[in-house]
Design a protein around this motif. Sequence first.
Motif, PDB file in Angstrom:
ATOM      1  N   ASP A 166       0.879  -1.037  -0.198  1.00 12.86           N
ATOM      2  CA  ASP A 166       0.037   0.046  -0.054  1.00 12.86           C
ATOM      3  C   ASP A 166       0.893   1.298  -0.087  1.00 12.86           C
ATOM      4  N   GLN A 167       1.906   1.235   0.688  1.00 12.39           N
ATOM      5  CA  GLN A 167       2.794   2.354   0.889  1.00 12.39           C
ATOM      6  C   GLN A 167       3.479   2.566  -0.426  1.00 12.39           C
ATOM      7  N   ASP A 168       3.983   1.758  -1.144  1.00 13.28           N
ATOM      8  CA  ASP A 168       4.668   1.789  -2.703  1.00 13.28           C
ATOM      9  C   ASP A 168       3.445   2.479  -3.519  1.00 13.28           C
ATOM     10  N   ILE A 169       2.156   1.719  -3.506  1.00 13.80           N
ATOM     11  CA  ILE A 169       1.242   2.350  -4.348  1.00 13.80           C
ATOM     12  C   ILE A 169       0.996   3.680  -4.130  1.00 13.80           C
ATOM     13  N   ARG A 170       0.629   3.988  -3.000  1.00 13.91           N
ATOM     14  CA  ARG A 170       0.454   5.427  -2.382  1.00 13.91           C
ATOM     15  C   ARG A 170       1.667   6.501  -2.960  1.00 13.91           C
ATOM     16  N   ASN A 171       3.059   6.009  -2.638  1.00 11.64           N
ATOM     17  CA  ASN A 171       3.810   6.852  -3.023  1.00 11.64           C
ATOM     18  C   ASN A 171       4.335   6.862  -4.627  1.00 11.64           C
ATOM     19  N   LYS A 172       4.074   5.983  -5.391  1.00  8.61           N
ATOM     20  CA  LYS A 172       4.516   5.592  -6.768  1.00  8.61           C
ATOM     21  C   LYS A 172       3.655   5.845  -7.642  1.00  8.61           C
ATOM     22  N   ILE A 173       2.450   5.113  -7.746  1.00 11.30           N
ATOM     23  CA  ILE A 173       1.703   5.167  -8.724  1.00 11.30           C
ATOM     24  C   ILE A 173       0.174   5.981  -8.376  1.00 11.30           C
ATOM     25  N   GLU A 174      -0.149   6.219  -7.259  1.00  8.19           N
ATOM     26  CA  GLU A 174      -1.606   6.690  -7.030  1.00  8.19           C
ATOM     27  C   GLU A 174      -1.709   8.050  -7.350  1.00  8.19           C
ATOM     28  N   PRO A 175      -0.696   9.085  -7.472  1.00  8.57           N
ATOM     29  CA  PRO A 175      -0.826  10.404  -8.057  1.00  8.57           C
ATOM     30  C   PRO A 175      -1.110  10.315  -9.357  1.00  8.57           C
ATOM     31  N   PHE A 176      -0.482   9.460 -10.496  1.00  3.07           N
ATOM     32  CA  PHE A 176      -0.982   9.244 -11.665  1.00  3.07           C
ATOM     33  C   PHE A 176      -2.149   8.513 -11.895  1.00  3.07           C
ATOM     34  N   LEU A 177      -2.430   7.660 -11.146  1.00  2.00           N
ATOM     35  CA  LEU A 177      -3.922   6.827 -11.232  1.00  2.00           C
ATOM     36  C   LEU A 177      -4.853   8.127 -11.099  1.00  2.00           C
ATOM     37  N   HIS A 178      -4.733   9.178 -10.383  1.00  2.00           N
ATOM     38  CA  HIS A 178      -5.888  10.115 -10.244  1.00  2.00           C
ATOM     39  C   HIS A 178      -5.565  11.312 -11.076  1.00  2.00           C
ATOM     40  N   GLY A 179      -4.195  11.361 -11.306  1.00  2.00           N
ATOM     41  CA  GLY A 179      -3.831  12.713 -12.176  1.00  2.00           C
ATOM     42  C   GLY A 179      -3.962  12.508 -13.633  1.00  2.00           C
ATOM     43  N   THR A 180      -3.867  11.308 -14.211  1.00  2.00           N
ATOM     44  CA  THR A 180      -3.980  11.152 -15.730  1.00  2.00           C
ATOM     45  C   THR A 180      -5.489  11.212 -16.118  1.00  2.00           C
ATOM     46  N   PRO A 181      -6.210  10.474 -15.403  1.00  2.00           N
ATOM     47  CA  PRO A 181      -7.845  10.547 -15.869  1.00  2.00           C
ATOM     48  C   PRO A 181      -8.249  12.110 -15.675  1.00  2.00           C
ATOM     49  N   LEU A 182      -8.022  12.555 -14.602  1.00  2.00           N
ATOM     50  CA  LEU A 182      -8.720  13.985 -14.673  1.00  2.00           C
ATOM     51  C   LEU A 182      -7.865  15.003 -15.558  1.00  2.00           C
ATOM     52  N   GLY A 183      -6.695  14.745 -15.740  1.00  2.00           N
ATOM     53  CA  GLY A 183      -5.928  15.632 -16.747  1.00  2.00           C
ATOM     54  C   GLY A 183      -6.258  15.362 -18.305  1.00  2.00           C
ATOM     55  N   LEU A 184      -6.290  14.180 -18.547  1.00  2.00           N
ATOM     56  CA  LEU A 184      -6.709  14.012 -19.894  1.00  2.00           C
ATOM     57  C   LEU A 184      -8.348  14.413 -20.177  1.00  2.00           C
ATOM     58  N   GLY A 185      -9.237  14.022 -19.349  1.00  2.00           N
ATOM     59  CA  GLY A 185     -10.441  14.235 -19.292  1.00  2.00           C
ATOM     60  C   GLY A 185     -10.513  15.942 -19.482  1.00  2.00           C
ATOM     61  N   LEU A 186      -9.799  16.530 -18.757  1.00  2.00           N
ATOM     62  CA  LEU A 186      -9.955  18.166 -18.761  1.00  2.00           C
ATOM     63  C   LEU A 186      -9.529  18.712 -20.110  1.00  2.00           C
ATOM     64  N   ILE A 187      -8.423  18.170 -20.449  1.00  2.00           N
ATOM     65  CA  ILE A 187      -7.751  18.628 -21.715  1.00  2.00           C
ATOM     66  C   ILE A 187      -8.456  18.398 -23.059  1.00  2.00           C
ATOM     67  N   VAL A 188      -9.129  17.199 -22.973  1.00  2.00           N
ATOM     68  CA  VAL A 188      -9.978  16.883 -24.084  1.00  2.00           C
ATOM     69  C   VAL A 188     -11.098  17.555 -24.087  1.00  2.00           C
ATOM     70  N   ALA A 189     -11.772  17.707 -23.071  1.00  2.00           N
ATOM     71  CA  ALA A 189     -13.005  18.575 -22.744  1.00  2.00           C
ATOM     72  C   ALA A 189     -12.710  20.132 -22.866  1.00  2.00           C
ATOM     73  N   ILE A 190     -11.697  20.447 -22.737  1.00  2.00           N
ATOM     74  CA  ILE A 190     -11.335  21.992 -22.843  1.00  2.00           C
ATOM     75  C   ILE A 190     -11.169  22.002 -24.613  1.00  2.00           C
ATOM     76  N   THR A 191     -10.295  21.352 -24.992  1.00  2.00           N
ATOM     77  CA  THR A 191     -10.059  21.269 -26.527  1.00  2.00           C
ATOM     78  C   THR A 191     -11.493  21.498 -27.321  1.00  2.00           C
ATOM     79  N   LEU A 192     -12.426  20.531 -26.939  1.00  2.00           N
ATOM     80  CA  LEU A 192     -13.840  20.283 -27.497  1.00  2.00           C
ATOM     81  C   LEU A 192     -14.548  21.787 -27.416  1.00  2.00           C
ATOM     82  N   LEU A 193     -14.258  22.053 -26.345  1.00  2.00           N
ATOM     83  CA  LEU A 193     -14.876  23.515 -25.788  1.00  2.00           C
ATOM     84  C   LEU A 193     -14.483  24.589 -26.685  1.00  2.00           C
ATOM     85  N   VAL A 194     -12.997  24.646 -27.036  1.00  2.00           N
ATOM     86  CA  VAL A 194     -12.526  25.944 -27.675  1.00  2.00           C
ATOM     87  C   VAL A 194     -12.935  25.732 -29.331  1.00  2.00           C
ATOM     88  N   LYS A 195     -13.184  24.576 -29.612  1.00  2.00           N
ATOM     89  CA  LYS A 195     -13.193  24.341 -31.250  1.00  2.00           C
ATOM     90  C   LYS A 195     -14.493  24.950 -31.461  1.00  2.00           C
TER      91      LYS A 195
END
Length: 91
Positions: free
Chosen positions: A62-91
């Motif tokens: 649990d400690q390894d997951i929390r420190n090594k991959i959990e930020p990416f497991l949350h950041g990647t979906p939120l970041g990619l979803g936000l980037i694509v939604a903003i890109t579609l909003l701007v078009k």
Amino acid sequence: SLATFNAMVPSDIDYIGWNARGNQASCTAEGFVGWFGILTGVFYSCSINIYYLAVVQYEMTDQDIRNKIEPFLHGTPLGLGLIVAITLLVK
């Protein structure tokens, strides 16, 4: 999602189609929220699969997951979803 149940019903009453409600701003907001929610849900599903892979196959603690991959497991979906939604909003 609230987007699929027509939760946003603003005031313009110029009906072009049957049961059409809202204006351009509400339609744009609904599209942004809808795309963000759909994409983030799909990417979070991938994150859950990666989490299970780390726990079952690689036997990470649990400690390894929390420190090594959990930020990416949350950041990647939120970041990619936000980037694509903003890109579609701007078009």
